[in-house]
Design an enzyme around this catalytic site. Structure first.
Site, PDB file in Angstrom:
ATOM      1  N   GLU A   1       0.883  -1.173   0.000  1.00 27.01           N
ATOM      2  CA  GLU A   1       0.000   0.000   0.000  1.00 27.01           C
ATOM      3  C   GLU A   1       0.914   1.213   0.000  1.00 27.01           C
ATOM      4  O   GLU A   1       1.420   1.612   1.049  1.00 27.01           O
ATOM      5  CB  GLU A   1      -0.891  -0.013   1.257  1.00 27.01           C
ATOM      6  CG  GLU A   1      -1.813  -1.227   1.361  1.00 27.01           C
ATOM      7  CD  GLU A   1      -3.060  -1.070   0.495  1.00 27.01           C
ATOM      8  OE1 GLU A   1      -3.376   0.058   0.085  1.00 27.01           O
ATOM      9  OE2 GLU A   1      -3.718  -2.094   0.234  1.00 27.01           O
TER      10      GLU A   1
ATOM     11  N   CYS B   1      -2.415   9.718   2.500  1.00 26.91           N
ATOM     12  CA  CYS B   1      -1.917   9.087   1.268  1.00 26.91           C
ATOM     13  C   CYS B   1      -2.828   9.325   0.070  1.00 26.91           C
ATOM     14  O   CYS B   1      -2.351   9.391  -1.053  1.00 26.91           O
ATOM     15  CB  CYS B   1      -1.735   7.588   1.484  1.00 26.91           C
ATOM     16  SG  CYS B   1      -3.240   6.783   2.035  1.00 26.91           S
TER      17      CYS B   1
HETATM   18  P1  NAD Z   1       8.070   4.958   5.097  1.00 24.74           P
HETATM   19  O1  NAD Z   1       8.118   4.129   3.872  1.00 24.74           O
HETATM   20  O2  NAD Z   1       9.213   5.840   5.408  1.00 24.74           O
HETATM   21  O3  NAD Z   1       7.858   4.041   6.392  1.00 24.74           O
HETATM   22  C1  NAD Z   1       6.806   3.111   6.507  1.00 24.74           C
HETATM   23  C2  NAD Z   1       7.218   1.982   7.428  1.00 24.74           C
HETATM   24  O4  NAD Z   1       8.317   1.291   6.847  1.00 24.74           O
HETATM   25  C3  NAD Z   1       7.664   2.424   8.821  1.00 24.74           C
HETATM   26  O5  NAD Z   1       7.129   1.538   9.783  1.00 24.74           O
HETATM   27  C4  NAD Z   1       9.188   2.298   8.744  1.00 24.74           C
HETATM   28  O6  NAD Z   1       9.772   2.008   9.994  1.00 24.74           O
HETATM   29  C5  NAD Z   1       9.329   1.114   7.815  1.00 24.74           C
HETATM   30  N1  NAD Z   1      10.633   1.048   7.132  1.00 24.74           N
HETATM   31  C6  NAD Z   1      11.578   1.993   7.013  1.00 24.74           C
HETATM   32  N2  NAD Z   1      12.647   1.513   6.353  1.00 24.74           N
HETATM   33  C7  NAD Z   1      12.389   0.227   6.055  1.00 24.74           C
HETATM   34  C8  NAD Z   1      13.102  -0.813   5.378  1.00 24.74           C
HETATM   35  N3  NAD Z   1      14.316  -0.610   4.873  1.00 24.74           N
HETATM   36  N4  NAD Z   1      12.498  -2.008   5.257  1.00 24.74           N
HETATM   37  C9  NAD Z   1      11.273  -2.236   5.748  1.00 24.74           C
HETATM   38  N5  NAD Z   1      10.538  -1.292   6.379  1.00 24.74           N
HETATM   39  C10 NAD Z   1      11.084  -0.073   6.538  1.00 24.74           C
HETATM   40  O7  NAD Z   1       6.722   5.794   4.989  1.00 24.74           O
HETATM   41  P2  NAD Z   1       6.162   6.894   5.989  1.00 24.74           P
HETATM   42  O8  NAD Z   1       6.962   8.140   5.839  1.00 24.74           O
HETATM   43  O9  NAD Z   1       5.976   6.318   7.339  1.00 24.74           O
HETATM   44  O10 NAD Z   1       4.695   7.128   5.360  1.00 24.74           O
HETATM   45  C11 NAD Z   1       4.465   7.991   4.311  1.00 24.74           C
HETATM   46  C12 NAD Z   1       4.285   7.250   3.015  1.00 24.74           C
HETATM   47  O11 NAD Z   1       3.336   6.218   3.153  1.00 24.74           O
HETATM   48  C13 NAD Z   1       3.742   8.137   1.913  1.00 24.74           C
HETATM   49  O12 NAD Z   1       4.394   7.826   0.714  1.00 24.74           O
HETATM   50  C14 NAD Z   1       2.286   7.755   1.832  1.00 24.74           C
HETATM   51  O13 NAD Z   1       1.665   7.995   0.607  1.00 24.74           O
HETATM   52  C15 NAD Z   1       2.349   6.300   2.138  1.00 24.74           C
HETATM   53  N6  NAD Z   1       1.077   5.835   2.635  1.00 24.74           N
HETATM   54  C16 NAD Z   1       0.348   4.960   1.882  1.00 24.74           C
HETATM   55  C17 NAD Z   1      -0.890   4.536   2.333  1.00 24.74           C
HETATM   56  C18 NAD Z   1      -1.729   3.559   1.568  1.00 24.74           C
HETATM   57  O14 NAD Z   1      -2.642   3.020   2.164  1.00 24.74           O
HETATM   58  N7  NAD Z   1      -1.464   3.300   0.314  1.00 24.74           N
HETATM   59  C19 NAD Z   1      -1.369   4.984   3.556  1.00 24.74           C
HETATM   60  C20 NAD Z   1      -0.591   5.873   4.287  1.00 24.74           C
HETATM   61  C21 NAD Z   1       0.640   6.282   3.832  1.00 24.74           C
END
Ligand code: NAD
Length: 469
Positions: free
Chosen positions: A212, A246
């Site tokens: 997602e 998002c």
């Molecule tokens: P992010 O990708 O930085 O982090 C998301 C999660 O991934 C966190 O729990 C983080 O700890 C983890 N993470 C970080 N590095 C990782 C790695 N190397 N391997 C595995 N996991 C890792 O995103 P964010 O800044 O927390 O959220 C914002 C983003 O999320 C935006 O791009 C937004 O559009 C998206 N988003 C999508 C949805 C959806 O339902 N499609 C919903 C909300 C947010």
């Protein structure tokens, strides 16, 4: 840390082996507990989320997070017997006699990785789906919401044993170790950039994955749509949760000349002023999650201004806004392409309005980029709406509104292409965490007897018949 993740997974696997298929009544009880967990002590949840953000209204947290979890758990509890029931399917003549059905089996031990922007909903709505499917679940929430995570861990531990549901806390290193584990399914919500890393790790172990992700969700506005009707849904979609959503409208493609873009921009700012008078310390306006994220938004606007784009911003006390991280609602008219504001997901309360000459030009703009998570079209003409739907692809769509397709749990929620794959919400979530297992039970007599070697005349006839059957 990876040892403790492994220990939890091993405990969940052992529990799964003892009870491979949780009964309907057990799953209903799990969902009842989940519903209770977010419905009781609402103040604790809203306070924790608000403390993590710096400020978020309890109304936003209740409407956009807690009620969504309660709704997901309630719907699953009500509809679960229907979802779980094996589905009989017709048996073709060639395979007859026999009975064919699909059984929905729990995939097993599931990992959920969630982001910070809706820290309760994006962890616990997938949890509702996984519990409905009979799975066991580890959750890794974002390190940017520690107070919400601590509350979530404590409340889940109160209602569920750790060999059924547990929370693992930590930053990117823990997250990377987490997504390297041998889960039976991973649901990752976050950025496209990190999603790619998760997909690589999952591919190595052939772990099924729901991604997602984010992206730039466009709004196409037909000239026939009145500016006054447009301002409210645009401002609501862009400025709710401080723009950190998002599926928020990322930019507007306004069909018409520059005066139309200017009129839309002014109406959106005027609407923001009605939403948030006295912005800088307004309790209804959500703060930006961290100083780093706040400064990134400042830089996006400054770059656009320096490149000559017109910037309209809600009046505010700059010092106080920075201190409280309430980034003033901003509209940028016709930013040049190639700037960060035009290429990166904005994820804050900034709305570019871009003039395009025709609806087709707006469609071409969308088609020239990655498939977005959401797409919005505002038009009074059915033909224009169909033209946009027919010629574009996105995770979801709201017509003449923003973000509302998420309010209907009967609609699957997910992206396509760079905005992700797989989906959940409602029955689709149950199916995502279930394996649809084909079961064919033969009758007493097997049709293979007619077509087994040595192949005589009858076998040849049957082989021909197979094309028609
Ligand atoms: P992010 O990708 O930085 O982090 C998301 C999660 O991934 C966190 O729990 C983080 O700890 C983890 N993470 C970080 N590095 C990782 C790695 N190397 N391997 C595995 N996991 C890792 O995103 P964010 O800044 O927390 O959220 C914002 C983003 O999320 C935006 O791009 C937004 O559009 C998206 N988003 C999508 C949805 C959806 O339902 N499609 C919903 C909300 C947010």
């Amino acid at each position: 840390m990876s040892q403790s993740i492994e220990r939890l997974i091993a405990a969940q696997r052992a529990a799964l082996a003892r009870q491979p298929r949780r009964a309907l009544s057990d799953r209903r009880e799990d969902l009842r507990r989940l519903q209770a967990l977010v419905s009781e002590d609402i103040d604790a949840w809203t306070a924790a989320v608000s403390a993590d953000f710096g400020n978020r209204s309890p109304v936003e947290t209740q409407l956009l997070e807690l009620s969504g979890v309660a709704r997901a758990a309630r719907q699953a509890r009500r509809e679960l017997s229907h979802w779980m029931a094996p589905r009989p399917v017709p048996t073709p003549l060639l395979a007859a006699p026999g009975r064919s059905r699909i059984r929905y089996e729990p995939k097993g031990v599931v990992g959920i990785v969630s982001p910070w922007n809706y820290p309760v909903q994006l962890a616990l709505v997938p949890l509702a789906a996984a519990l409905a499917a009979g799975c066991r679940v580890l959750i890794k929430p974002s390190e940017l919401t520690p107070r919400t995570n601590a509350l979530m861990a404590e409340r889940l531990a109160r209602h569920f044993p750790e060999d059924q549901v547990a929370v693992v806390q930590g930053g990117p290193e823990v997250a990377a170790a987490f997504t390297n584990q041998a889960f039976d399914h991973i649901l990752f919500t976050g950025s496209t950039q990190v999603g790619r890393k998760v997909a690589r790790a999952a591919a190595e172990k052939l772990i099924p994955l729901t991604l997602e992700l984010g992206g730039k969700s466009p709004v196409i506005v037909d000239p026939d749509y009145g500016v006054d009707d447009l301002a409210h849904p645009l401002a609501w979609g862009r400025f709710t949760n401080g723009g950190q959503t998002c599926v928020a409208p990322d930019h507007v493609l306004a069909v018409g000349g520059p005066e139309r873009a200017r009129a839309i921009a002014e109406a959106v700012i005027a609407q923001a002023a009605r939403f948030y008078p006295d912005l800088s310390a307004n309790p209804d306006y959500t703060s930006i999650i961290s100083p780093r994220h706040y400064e990134r938004l400042v830089a996006l606007v400054e770059e656009a201004r320096a490149a000559g784009a017109q910037v309209l911003q809600l009046s505010h006390d700059a010092g106080l806004s920075r201190q409280t991280r309430r980034f003033a609602p901003t509209v940028v008219i016709n930013p040049p392409p190639g700037l960060a504001i035009s290429t990166e997901e904005i994820f804050g309360p900034i709305l570019p309005v871009i003039s395009v000459p025709t609806v087709q030009a707006a469609i071409d703009h969308v088609r020239g980029r990655d498939h977005p998570l959401a797409l919005y079209v505002f038009s009074r003409s059915r033909a224009v709406v169909d033209q946009v739907l027919d010629q574009t692809l996105s995770g979801g769509v709201t017509v003449n509104g923003t973000m509302l397709h998420l309010a209907n749990d009967n609609l699957p929620f997910g992206g396509v292409g760079a905005s992700g794959y797989g989906a959940y919400h409602g029955q689709r979530g149950f199916l995502e965490f279930s394996h649809a297992r084909s079961v064919f039970a033969t009758g007493r007599w097997h049709s293979t007897r007619l077509a087994a070697a040595p192949f005589g005349k009858r076998a040849h006839q049957i082989a021909r018949m197979a094309f028609k059957a």
